[in-house]
Each structure stands twice: as C-alpha cells, then as structure tokens.
Design an enzyme around this catalytic site. Structure first.
Site, PDB file in Angstrom:
ATOM      1  N   ARG A 171      83.983 -10.972  44.941  1.00 17.38           N
ATOM      2  CA  ARG A 171      84.912 -12.028  44.518  1.00 17.38           C
ATOM      3  C   ARG A 171      86.067 -12.139  45.530  1.00 17.38           C
ATOM      4  NH1 ARG A 171      86.423 -11.209  38.476  1.00 17.38           N
ATOM      5  NH2 ARG A 171      87.224 -13.329  38.821  1.00 17.38           N
ATOM      6  N   HIS A 185      84.459  -2.442  35.583  1.00 14.89           N
ATOM      7  CA  HIS A 185      84.722  -3.872  35.737  1.00 14.89           C
ATOM      8  C   HIS A 185      83.474  -4.626  35.333  1.00 14.89           C
ATOM      9  CE1 HIS A 185      88.475  -3.045  37.645  1.00 14.89           C
ATOM     10  NE2 HIS A 185      87.863  -2.163  38.407  1.00 14.89           N
ATOM     11  N   LEU A 186      83.669  -5.634  34.508  1.00 15.48           N
ATOM     12  CA  LEU A 186      82.533  -6.455  34.079  1.00 15.48           C
ATOM     13  C   LEU A 186      81.899  -7.149  35.285  1.00 15.48           C
ATOM     14  CD1 LEU A 186      84.615  -7.774  31.162  1.00 15.48           C
ATOM     15  CD2 LEU A 186      82.357  -6.785  30.768  1.00 15.48           C
ATOM     16  N   SER A 187      82.759  -7.703  36.115  1.00 18.99           N
ATOM     17  CA  SER A 187      82.264  -8.435  37.294  1.00 18.99           C
ATOM     18  C   SER A 187      82.201  -7.498  38.494  1.00 18.99           C
ATOM     19  CB  SER A 187      83.207  -9.609  37.605  1.00 18.99           C
ATOM     20  OG  SER A 187      84.494  -9.132  37.952  1.00 18.99           O
ATOM     21  N   ALA A 204      93.431  -6.966  35.691  1.00 16.03           N
ATOM     22  CA  ALA A 204      94.231  -7.361  36.865  1.00 16.03           C
ATOM     23  C   ALA A 204      95.115  -6.221  37.372  1.00 16.03           C
ATOM     24  CB  ALA A 204      95.085  -8.576  36.522  1.00 16.03           C
ATOM     25  N   ARG A 246      86.831 -16.415  27.711  1.00 15.88           N
ATOM     26  CA  ARG A 246      87.448 -16.369  29.039  1.00 15.88           C
ATOM     27  C   ARG A 246      86.388 -16.412  30.144  1.00 15.88           C
ATOM     28  NH1 ARG A 246      89.886 -11.022  32.038  1.00 15.88           N
ATOM     29  NH2 ARG A 246      90.706 -12.137  33.847  1.00 15.88           N
ATOM     30  N   ASP A 285      99.197   6.258  38.567  1.00 12.92           N
ATOM     31  CA  ASP A 285      99.931   7.519  38.454  1.00 12.92           C
ATOM     32  C   ASP A 285      99.725   8.167  37.084  1.00 12.92           C
ATOM     33  OD1 ASP A 285     100.831   7.207  41.018  1.00 12.92           O
ATOM     34  OD2 ASP A 285     102.922   6.778  40.486  1.00 12.92           O
ATOM     35  N   ASN A 327      89.124  -0.219  31.829  1.00 10.81           N
ATOM     36  CA  ASN A 327      89.061  -1.430  32.634  1.00 10.81           C
ATOM     37  C   ASN A 327      90.498  -1.927  32.724  1.00 10.81           C
ATOM     38  OD1 ASN A 327      88.822  -3.926  33.781  1.00 10.81           O
ATOM     39  ND2 ASN A 327      87.087  -4.587  32.514  1.00 10.81           N
ATOM     40  N   GLU A 345      86.260   4.097  35.740  1.00  9.30           N
ATOM     41  CA  GLU A 345      86.794   2.732  35.846  1.00  9.30           C
ATOM     42  C   GLU A 345      85.658   1.734  35.716  1.00  9.30           C
ATOM     43  OE1 GLU A 345      89.239   2.205  39.339  1.00  9.30           O
ATOM     44  OE2 GLU A 345      88.669   0.102  39.503  1.00  9.30           O
ATOM     45  N   PRO A 393      94.792  -6.400  30.503  1.00 11.53           N
ATOM     46  CA  PRO A 393      95.190  -7.763  30.189  1.00 11.53           C
ATOM     47  C   PRO A 393      94.060  -8.784  30.253  1.00 11.53           C
ATOM     48  CG  PRO A 393      96.096  -7.067  32.297  1.00 11.53           C
ATOM     49  CD  PRO A 393      95.545  -5.843  31.632  1.00 11.53           C
ATOM     50  N   ASN A 394      94.118  -9.689  29.299  1.00  7.34           N
ATOM     51  CA  ASN A 394      93.208 -10.847  29.180  1.00  7.34           C
ATOM     52  C   ASN A 394      91.812 -10.481  28.690  1.00  7.34           C
ATOM     53  OD1 ASN A 394      95.155 -12.793  30.204  1.00  7.34           O
ATOM     54  ND2 ASN A 394      94.874 -11.785  32.180  1.00  7.34           N
ATOM     55  N   TYR A 416      82.572 -13.349  33.141  1.00  2.00           N
ATOM     56  CA  TYR A 416      82.737 -12.158  32.297  1.00  2.00           C
ATOM     57  C   TYR A 416      81.735 -12.056  31.135  1.00  2.00           C
ATOM     58  CZ  TYR A 416      87.063 -11.798  34.942  1.00  2.00           C
ATOM     59  OH  TYR A 416      87.976 -11.693  35.961  1.00  2.00           O
ATOM     60  N   HIS A 472      94.470  -3.965  40.531  1.00  2.00           N
ATOM     61  CA  HIS A 472      94.815  -4.355  41.893  1.00  2.00           C
ATOM     62  C   HIS A 472      96.312  -4.263  42.189  1.00  2.00           C
ATOM     63  CE1 HIS A 472      90.789  -5.815  41.305  1.00  2.00           C
ATOM     64  NE2 HIS A 472      91.195  -6.715  40.422  1.00  2.00           N
TER      65      HIS A 472
END
Ligand code: DQA
Length: 147
Positions: free
Chosen positions: A106, A99-101, A76, A17, A86, A73, A97, A9-10, A22, A79
C-alpha cells in the site's frame, strides 16, 4: 493462559470501513472467530478496542500479571506511535502484530512499523484470519517457552 487482543483506531468500523481493503466482517465477528479458536486451544482471550493512543498504552500496561501474551493491531498508530511501541517494550510480553491488509503493498507511509522491532512477529495481508494465525503462533511460542 490468558491472551489480550487490542485493536486500534477505526477498527471499530470494520464491516463498513473500506471493505475492499479490510473485508466485510465486523470486529465483533472477527473477535467471535478468535474466541472459537481460543476455546479449541484451551486459552482465554479478552478484547479491547480504542481510538485513543493513551487508552491503548494504558491497556498494554494493564496486561502485567494478567496476561501471558498480546495480539495487537495498532492500526494507524503502527506508523506513528512511539508511545505504543515503548509500552510494548516496557511490559515485555510476547506480542504479535496483526494487519488485515498487506501494508507493504500500500502507500509508502504504511511501510514503516514503529512496533515491528519490539514484537515477536508480524502478520499482514490475511484479513481476519490473521488474528487466528497470530493466536496460533503466539500459543505455540508460549508453549515452547514453558513446555
Ligand atoms: C491496518 C493498516 C494500517 O495502515 C491502517 O491505518 C489501519 C489498519 C490493517 O489492519 O491493515 O487502520 O492496521
């Protein structure tokens, strides 16, 4: 060799964004960069993005028999989503996995990844380059399993 890259998402809003976190590159631009690297490595990469948890679960299920590896990725959902965790565990595909950040520097709610325990490895904090690093790591792992 076929690899699927899933973005959650996003991430369709990349480019506009929170660029300070990001980066300024769009998802389309990031995917184009990954495709270029994939071509040099002789692998085929497909891309899927969704803002919906169930659609991501479905996409993970559909890797069966079609893809040898997964880069994800979960954004959200990293988390929060037991369902995505699963699904990754269920299909058993080598998964990286991304993550850009650097989520660990954070907010504390980003420090917990539900998916990290069921993936091969995690890359965080290198921006768009993280996807390319993930691809190289995944291919190297797959080649070592099937030399
Ligand atoms: C993210 C980090 C997540 O915490 C966040 O919710 C995202 C993007 C990253 O790529 O840095 O949407 O996965």
């Amino acid at each position: 060799m076929n690899i699927l890259v899933i973005n959650g998402p996003n991430l369709n809003l990349l480019g506009t964004r929170e660029p300070g976190i990001y980066g300024a590159e769009t998802l389309e631009g990031i995917n184009a960069g990954v495709s270029t690297v994939a071509a040099t490595l002789g692998v085929v990469v497909d891309f899927f993005q969704s803002n919906h948890e169930g659609a991501i679960v479905d996409a993970i299920h559909q890797t069966c028999g079609r893809y040898q590896g997964l880069i994800i990725n979960p954004a959200a959902y990293t988390h929060t989503s037991v369902a995505i965790r699963d699904a990754i565990a269920a299909v058993g595909l080598p998964t990286v996995e991304v993550h850009l950040s650097n989520v660990y520097r954070r907010e504390s709610f980003r420090h917990k990844s539900l998916t990290a325990p069921v993936v091969l490895g995690q890359i965080a904090g290198f921006g768009a380059t993280g996807y390319e690093l993930a691809l190289r790591g995944l291919i190297s792992h797959l080649n070592s399993m099937h030399p």
